[in-house]
Design an enzyme around this catalytic site. Sequence first.
Site, short mmCIF file in Angstrom:
data_model
loop_
_atom_site.label_atom_id
_atom_site.label_comp_id
_atom_site.label_asym_id
_atom_site.label_seq_id
_atom_site.Cartn_x
_atom_site.Cartn_y
_atom_site.Cartn_z
N LYS A 274 0.81 -1.22 0.00
CA LYS A 274 0.00 0.00 0.00
C LYS A 274 0.84 1.27 0.00
O LYS A 274 0.39 2.30 -0.47
CB LYS A 274 -0.98 0.00 1.19
CG LYS A 274 -2.04 -1.08 1.04
CD LYS A 274 -3.26 -0.87 1.90
CE LYS A 274 -4.31 -1.92 1.55
NZ LYS A 274 -5.41 -1.99 2.49
N LYS B 170 -5.55 -11.34 -5.02
CA LYS B 170 -6.76 -11.65 -4.25
C LYS B 170 -7.89 -10.69 -4.62
O LYS B 170 -7.66 -9.56 -5.03
CB LYS B 170 -6.46 -11.60 -2.75
CG LYS B 170 -6.29 -10.23 -2.16
CD LYS B 170 -6.44 -10.26 -0.63
CE LYS B 170 -6.62 -8.84 -0.10
NZ LYS B 170 -7.10 -8.73 1.23
N LYS C 259 -11.67 -5.18 -2.26
CA LYS C 259 -12.68 -4.11 -2.27
C LYS C 259 -12.21 -2.91 -3.06
O LYS C 259 -12.99 -2.16 -3.58
CB LYS C 259 -12.89 -3.60 -0.85
CG LYS C 259 -13.62 -4.50 0.05
CD LYS C 259 -13.59 -3.85 1.43
CE LYS C 259 -13.92 -4.88 2.48
NZ LYS C 259 -13.50 -4.46 3.80
#
Length: 328
Positions: free
Chosen positions: A111, A192, A195
């Site tokens: 991130k 994966k 969201k």
Amino acid sequence: MARVFSGVQPTGNIHIGNYLGALRQFVELQNDNDCIYCVVDMHSITVPQNPKELRQHILDVAALYMAIGLDPEKAILFVQSDVPGHAELSWILTCSSYTGELSRMTQFKEKSRNNESAGMGLFSYPILMAADILLYDTEIVPVGNDQKQHIELCRDIAIRVNNRFENTFVVPEGKYMKSAARVMSLDDPTNKMSKSAENIHSRISLLDEPSKIKKSIMKATTDSEGTIRVDWDEKPGISNLITIYSAFSGIDIPDIEKKYEGCGYGDFKKDLVDVTVEALTPIQERYAEIRKSEELKTALKEGAEKANAIAVPILRRVKKKFGLGVKK
Ligand code: ATP
Ligand code: LTN
């Protein structure tokens, strides 16, 4: 009866990865354990949130908790920021953690991408997560596979503190699903399902309409071989779809492979749409009822009171071990 704790972020778009990898086990565990499930709103502000939307998303996730079958009579359901002990313990644990171990967290590395202005919250996110868990003397933490590294860090911190001050924390264990512990993205099955991915067809959200589910599944990446069998190295796309089919239908993977012998991907995908819609429809119907009811807010308020009553004496014990405060 073991103490179980887990949390989900209120960032919208709860998807079938979250459900199959984590939430599904929450429901099974509530019958024989002392379960505490949290909407971790403080984790969500590690990236900027619109306050109005955040408040709605907190209620959305709490309503989904109940829609999938969590019962506030059996499990404690609450919102993290309603119990002040999470932030307090988080600071104490921060002072027992190393910058080195936090910089090794893959989620942070992904991130932040070496960006100097990556938020401090993203960096210390796993410490707040450790505080969530340790604040309740948790024994079992049901989560998706992607959280393994964070659970290990939580254990390391707990053991480190216990080595200094005996019996301060219960050292928890992660509990991971045997199948579908990691649901992959529909458009890029090497990553994966997430969201935050830009392409909405990379995921199926629990509240997606049948037409959206159909579109996402029919567009899902497969391969050119054309046989329906699991082979994660060579055929990750179809392997992921078979795993989802198995998780929703309860049919074992070898039986699915047999059932679709000689069939094309198109036929299999159409059936997967039906299996998915059938599994999600009852959840969506319950969700619509609960989301607009007063019952939801009452459950969360009572949940926070029950959680706080467990947290306060544990935090008092921890502070005493560290020599903090003078108030009895
Ligand atoms: P995302 O990457 O989609 O934003 P997250 O891990 O940040 O997800 P949370 O809401 O905090 O989102 O996750 C709730 C639970 O869902 C966690 O236990 C996590 O391990 C699990 N989970 C998230 N994505 C997947 C996935 N693709 N497959 C299986 N489990 C997952
Ligand atoms: N980081 C977790 C969410 C989370 C959590 C927790 C899970 C925050 N606190 C405590 C289990 C226990 C994630 O799933 N992304």
